[in-house]
Enzyme design. Sequence first.
Site, short mmCIF file in Angstrom:
data_model
loop_
_atom_site.label_atom_id
_atom_site.label_comp_id
_atom_site.label_asym_id
_atom_site.label_seq_id
_atom_site.Cartn_x
_atom_site.Cartn_y
_atom_site.Cartn_z
N LYS A 5 0.83 -1.21 0.00
CA LYS A 5 0.00 0.00 0.00
C LYS A 5 0.87 1.25 0.00
O LYS A 5 0.46 2.30 -0.53
CB LYS A 5 -0.97 -0.02 1.18
N THR B 86 -3.74 5.67 3.33
CA THR B 86 -2.45 6.15 2.87
C THR B 86 -2.51 6.84 1.52
O THR B 86 -1.70 7.72 1.22
CB THR B 86 -1.44 5.00 2.82
#
Length: 320
Positions: free
Chosen positions: A185, A242
């Site tokens: 990620k 994120t």
Amino acid sequence: MSVAVLGAGAFGTALALSLSREGHAPRIWARDAATVEAINHEHRAPRLPAITLPDTITASTDIDAVAQAETLLLAVPMQSLHDLLSRIAAPLAGQRLVACCKGVDLAELTGPTGVIAHAKPRAIPAILTGPSFADDIARNLPTALTLACRDEAAGEALQHELSTGALRLYRTTDTTGAELGGALKNVIAIACGACIGEGMGDSARAALMTRGFAEMTRLAARLGARPETLAGLCGLGDLALTCTSELSRNYRFGLALGRGENFDAHLTVEGVKTAEAVTRLAAKLGVDLPICAMVHEVSTGGTSVTEAIRYLLNRPLKEE
């Protein structure tokens, strides 16, 4: 049970603060004597300057003394994990070592629990990962994370030991899925930041997040992870946080790339090394990770953001 934190960065200190609210008296190991002095005598953490620490949190530069705790939270950058463990003389037999970092080791091409198993084979490896910012945990804001440990009994004990009133942990034995979700990620967050920085818009970011999630799942499945793990906090949850918040270093690094701006070289951006590692790992396994490969190229100056986007858009059309 005794808990210690190895690493005095923002996340490790925030975890120590969270545990102190539940009656623990965690010790922190720090490399820097000035940081130890600030924690012990000024009750402040250099990486969390707005937070006052309770006197139940103490610090030391003596790693072997701090590492005697039953549970060790390893809160250092991924590429520093092997060096951290090599500093500890004891075999740490039967102790629970919980990695609090995200990435893939460049030397071993494994996640944190693999590094732990190699360096301290008699310890019990685990990983704490998921959508979180250190400042939120330090401020006691509601946060949910994944605690992954192949030893089910140890994982359950850790879940109860580390959960607090505001920090809720979900347990899994799928360490591979948890590690890869947290690692990849960061790479996709760089891509999304570059996309926004380049002015490509939110629709393009949504496409990158979705196709990036497909890459995360593809590599994880190839390595034996369960798809439902990636659909949880440590995969999809962390990806959503994120890729959309400027509090993320990886996302901010991507923004700087897209805008052609310099980025603070002193800040650790885990996704850069992870992009390199997973590109090598994917080539070894024969797994197609075009977004990760382009992030590696852009991050190292091998190509521009514009060229990377053009490459991704001109790949052969296919079914979803």
